[in-house]
Structure formats: structure tokens, C-alpha cells
Design a protein around this motif. Sequence first.
Motif, PDB file in Angstrom:
ATOM      1  N   ASN A 107       0.811  -1.216   0.000  1.00  0.00           N
ATOM      2  CA  ASN A 107       0.000   0.000   0.000  1.00  0.00           C
ATOM      3  C   ASN A 107       0.844   1.265   0.000  1.00  0.00           C
ATOM      4  OD1 ASN A 107      -2.409  -1.403   0.018  1.00  0.00           O
ATOM      5  ND2 ASN A 107      -2.497  -1.481   2.248  1.00  0.00           N
ATOM      6  N   SER A 108       2.136   1.127  -0.140  1.00  0.00           N
ATOM      7  CA  SER A 108       3.000   2.301  -0.126  1.00  0.00           C
ATOM      8  C   SER A 108       2.742   3.190  -1.342  1.00  0.00           C
ATOM      9  CB  SER A 108       4.456   1.843  -0.127  1.00  0.00           C
ATOM     10  OG  SER A 108       5.316   2.914  -0.426  1.00  0.00           O
ATOM     11  N   ASN A 109       3.124   4.442  -1.227  1.00  0.00           N
ATOM     12  CA  ASN A 109       3.027   5.328  -2.378  1.00  0.00           C
ATOM     13  C   ASN A 109       4.278   5.277  -3.235  1.00  0.00           C
ATOM     14  OD1 ASN A 109       4.371   6.493  -0.180  1.00  0.00           O
ATOM     15  ND2 ASN A 109       4.243   8.505  -1.126  1.00  0.00           N
ATOM     16  N   CYS A 110       5.254   4.493  -2.805  1.00  0.00           N
ATOM     17  CA  CYS A 110       6.512   4.364  -3.545  1.00  0.00           C
ATOM     18  C   CYS A 110       6.478   3.096  -4.394  1.00  0.00           C
ATOM     19  CB  CYS A 110       7.672   4.296  -2.558  1.00  0.00           C
ATOM     20  SG  CYS A 110       9.228   3.758  -3.291  1.00  0.00           S
ATOM     21  N   PRO A 111       6.685   3.229  -5.702  1.00  0.00           N
ATOM     22  CA  PRO A 111       6.613   2.048  -6.579  1.00  0.00           C
ATOM     23  C   PRO A 111       7.657   0.995  -6.236  1.00  0.00           C
ATOM     24  CG  PRO A 111       7.250   4.029  -7.821  1.00  0.00           C
ATOM     25  CD  PRO A 111       6.956   4.470  -6.427  1.00  0.00           C
ATOM     26  N   PHE A 112       8.804   1.437  -5.783  1.00  0.00           N
ATOM     27  CA  PHE A 112       9.823   0.460  -5.411  1.00  0.00           C
ATOM     28  C   PHE A 112       9.395  -0.338  -4.194  1.00  0.00           C
ATOM     29  CE2 PHE A 112      13.568  -0.804  -2.980  1.00  0.00           C
ATOM     30  CZ  PHE A 112      14.160  -1.628  -3.917  1.00  0.00           C
ATOM     31  N   THR A 113       8.873   0.362  -3.208  1.00  0.00           N
ATOM     32  CA  THR A 113       8.389  -0.322  -2.003  1.00  0.00           C
ATOM     33  C   THR A 113       7.281  -1.309  -2.362  1.00  0.00           C
ATOM     34  OG1 THR A 113       8.957   1.592  -0.644  1.00  0.00           O
ATOM     35  CG2 THR A 113       7.389   0.031   0.290  1.00  0.00           C
ATOM     36  N   ARG A 114       6.401  -0.904  -3.251  1.00  0.00           N
ATOM     37  CA  ARG A 114       5.328  -1.823  -3.662  1.00  0.00           C
ATOM     38  C   ARG A 114       5.900  -3.047  -4.382  1.00  0.00           C
ATOM     39  NH1 ARG A 114       2.941   2.947  -5.318  1.00  0.00           N
ATOM     40  NH2 ARG A 114       3.116   2.417  -7.523  1.00  0.00           N
ATOM     41  N   ALA A 115       6.908  -2.822  -5.213  1.00  0.00           N
ATOM     42  CA  ALA A 115       7.529  -3.955  -5.909  1.00  0.00           C
ATOM     43  C   ALA A 115       8.117  -4.936  -4.901  1.00  0.00           C
ATOM     44  CB  ALA A 115       8.623  -3.453  -6.867  1.00  0.00           C
ATOM     45  N   ILE A 116       8.785  -4.399  -3.897  1.00  0.00           N
ATOM     46  CA  ILE A 116       9.374  -5.274  -2.879  1.00  0.00           C
ATOM     47  C   ILE A 116       8.266  -5.982  -2.104  1.00  0.00           C
ATOM     48  CG2 ILE A 116      10.743  -5.306  -0.756  1.00  0.00           C
ATOM     49  CD1 ILE A 116      12.335  -5.019  -3.378  1.00  0.00           C
ATOM     50  N   GLY A 117       7.167  -5.291  -1.876  1.00  0.00           N
ATOM     51  CA  GLY A 117       6.035  -5.947  -1.231  1.00  0.00           C
ATOM     52  C   GLY A 117       5.499  -7.111  -2.046  1.00  0.00           C
ATOM     53  N   THR A 118       5.623  -7.008  -3.348  1.00  0.00           N
ATOM     54  CA  THR A 118       5.092  -8.041  -4.231  1.00  0.00           C
ATOM     55  C   THR A 118       6.032  -9.229  -4.393  1.00  0.00           C
ATOM     56  OG1 THR A 118       3.922  -6.335  -5.487  1.00  0.00           O
ATOM     57  CG2 THR A 118       4.219  -8.479  -6.556  1.00  0.00           C
ATOM     58  N   ILE A 119       7.298  -8.968  -4.674  1.00  0.00           N
ATOM     59  CA  ILE A 119       8.225 -10.077  -4.977  1.00  0.00           C
ATOM     60  C   ILE A 119       9.391 -10.158  -3.988  1.00  0.00           C
ATOM     61  CG2 ILE A 119       7.711 -10.449  -7.422  1.00  0.00           C
ATOM     62  CD1 ILE A 119      10.563  -8.202  -6.278  1.00  0.00           C
ATOM     63  N   GLY A 120       9.304  -9.415  -2.891  1.00  0.00           N
ATOM     64  CA  GLY A 120      10.424  -9.359  -1.958  1.00  0.00           C
ATOM     65  C   GLY A 120      10.446 -10.470  -0.938  1.00  0.00           C
ATOM     66  N   ASN A 121      10.499 -11.680  -1.394  1.00  0.00           N
ATOM     67  CA  ASN A 121      10.796 -12.793  -0.491  1.00  0.00           C
ATOM     68  C   ASN A 121      11.687 -13.760  -1.249  1.00  0.00           C
ATOM     69  OD1 ASN A 121       9.279 -14.492  -2.139  1.00  0.00           O
ATOM     70  ND2 ASN A 121       7.550 -14.575  -0.746  1.00  0.00           N
ATOM     71  N   LYS A 122      12.053 -14.841  -0.612  1.00  0.00           N
ATOM     72  CA  LYS A 122      12.979 -15.735  -1.311  1.00  0.00           C
ATOM     73  C   LYS A 122      12.280 -16.679  -2.274  1.00  0.00           C
ATOM     74  CE  LYS A 122      13.045 -18.809   2.630  1.00  0.00           C
ATOM     75  NZ  LYS A 122      13.671 -18.989   3.941  1.00  0.00           N
ATOM     76  N   TRP A 123      11.009 -17.001  -2.024  1.00  0.00           N
ATOM     77  CA  TRP A 123      10.370 -18.032  -2.833  1.00  0.00           C
ATOM     78  C   TRP A 123      10.031 -17.569  -4.239  1.00  0.00           C
ATOM     79  CZ3 TRP A 123      11.538 -22.270  -0.724  1.00  0.00           C
ATOM     80  CH2 TRP A 123      11.506 -22.447   0.646  1.00  0.00           C
ATOM     81  N   LYS A 124       9.513 -16.365  -4.365  1.00  0.00           N
ATOM     82  CA  LYS A 124       9.039 -15.940  -5.683  1.00  0.00           C
ATOM     83  C   LYS A 124      10.152 -15.811  -6.711  1.00  0.00           C
ATOM     84  CE  LYS A 124       4.776 -14.154  -3.910  1.00  0.00           C
ATOM     85  NZ  LYS A 124       4.112 -12.998  -3.302  1.00  0.00           N
TER      86      LYS A 124
END
Lengths: 121, 121
Positions: free
Chosen positions: A8-25
Amino acid sequence: MKDERFCNSNCPFTRAIGTIGNKWKPMIINVMGTRTMRFGQLDAIVPHISRKVLTEQLKELEEDGLLERLAYKELPPRVEYRLSEKGLAFLPILEHIKAWNIKYEVATMPRQSDYKYAEQD
Amino acid sequence: MKDERFCNSNCPFTRAIGTIGNKWKPMIINVMGTRTMRFGQLDAIVPHISRKVLTEQLKELEEDGLLERLAYKELPPRVEYRLSEKGLAFLPILEHIKAWNIKYEVATMPRQSDYKYAEQD
DNA sequence: TATTCTGGTTACCAATGGGTAACTACAAAT
DNA sequence: ATTTGTAGTTACCCATTGGTAACCAGAATA
């Protein structure tokens, strides 16, 4: 699960990390590459993953538009996964990460006896 | 904590994911960029992070050679962090991720009222 | 009749992640 | 004498993640 604070961040980078920022994806996307793969294949090839976690991550990847799921109405069931255009566009990034690691990694290499699972590459 | 199963893999990509495959490290690296930053600054700017987690992640990033830690023997203490050559080499990858997200993201934008924390960008 | 095959789902439990608040040292400022 | 400021560390506790095993449908196979 995805971190809603990040998504829900307003920063696109933060949102990207929210989406794919784990080890499994990244692991799943890297293993799939341009191939079409079935659930059982992914379960066998993605290192260290359990069916439960694989199911979760595939569902989220589909929700976020990174991959497409094709379920054939057969018995026993057959389901095929492949990367969408968005998912395919992420592959070069993973290649950069691989190249970056090869260039800069200084850690000691694992002994052959240390790994038990088949991995691609 | 890093996943030792990943870090001990024979696959360089898997090892890379074992090293930087969580949400905090890309966020920290992105926030630092080419700047030299103090602990308190990072604590204030990295979204949603706690001091405890920041301490852990900075320690691991230093161990893995992504950043350098300069501790001045003063009172009150002063510690400065900046990316190493390896860390700086990771920045373009983060830029790719940002560009990728901007290009392909289709999710609904958050309402203004949804976010409470100041973030860069 | 029993087993196999696939792609899950579910329940249960253990391990890990992560938040909060208190505490430290010591000098300088009030 | 007390407060302020920095960069942590520690203890405690709750939430999330993740592993294992059992279970499902229903046709094909032995």
C-alpha cells in the motif's frame, strides 16, 4: 503472505518489494523461465519448497499477474503454469542478480557433501 | 536471518537469493544509494523498520560485503554506513525493479489516507 | 478390490520473525 | 543534579511462516 504495508506504499519500489520481496518468488520465477510447468514439476525442482508454500506463492504470483494458470478438467487433474508478459519481463532482472553474485561473491563455496537436493543450474 | 540452505547451495542464483532475498535488504540498499548514512537516519527513513531489525540487517549486509561500517570512537557514538563496491553494483538492479513495477503494475493505487509514514520517493 | 496418479487443502505443531520497551555508556548541555 | 543524545543490546512476547502428514476426487491400472 505479502506485506500489506509495503503493497500500500506510495513508492513504486516499495510496492515492488512488497510483491516479490521474499525468497520463494524469485526462485519460482527463475525455475520456470520460459517453460510451461506443472505443479508437480515445480514441487520437485524448486529447492527446499513444500507443497503448501508452493501453492501459496503460485496463488499470489497469479493474483499479481506474474503467471498464468491453466487447469485442465481431467482426472487426475492437470495444471500448467507459465510466466505472463509481466513475469517474463522480470527474468532479465534475475539474470542480473545472478551475474552480480558471480562477480562479487567472496564467500567460501559449499562442500559437495552439503547439498542434498537437485537444482537447476 | 539468512537461510543457510540457500546460502550453501551450489547454484549462484540460489545463493544470491539467500543473501538478499528478503524485503528489508533491498529497501535499505535503495534508501542508502550513494549516500553515507547514520544509524538514526536509516531508522527514520526506511519504512516500517524497527531498530532491532535494522541492526540485524545492517550486520548481515556488512558480513556479506555489501556495506561498510565506520564507527567513530566518540560519545555519544557515531556510526556511518555506506555501500561498498558490491553494494553499489546492486543499485542498478533495484532501478530495474522499480522500472519493471512502474511498467507492469496494474493494482489499484492506495488511497492517500492509507499511509501514515514518510517515505522517500 | 486395491493401488496409483495429480493438484491441491487442511489441521496441527514447531520455528522464525518481528514489535516494544527498558537499559547501557559517557560527555555535553541545562 | 538532571536531561539529552547516539547506537545499539536485551528480554519478553505475540504473530507469521513453514514443515509434515493425512485427506480428497475419480478414472485408470493391476
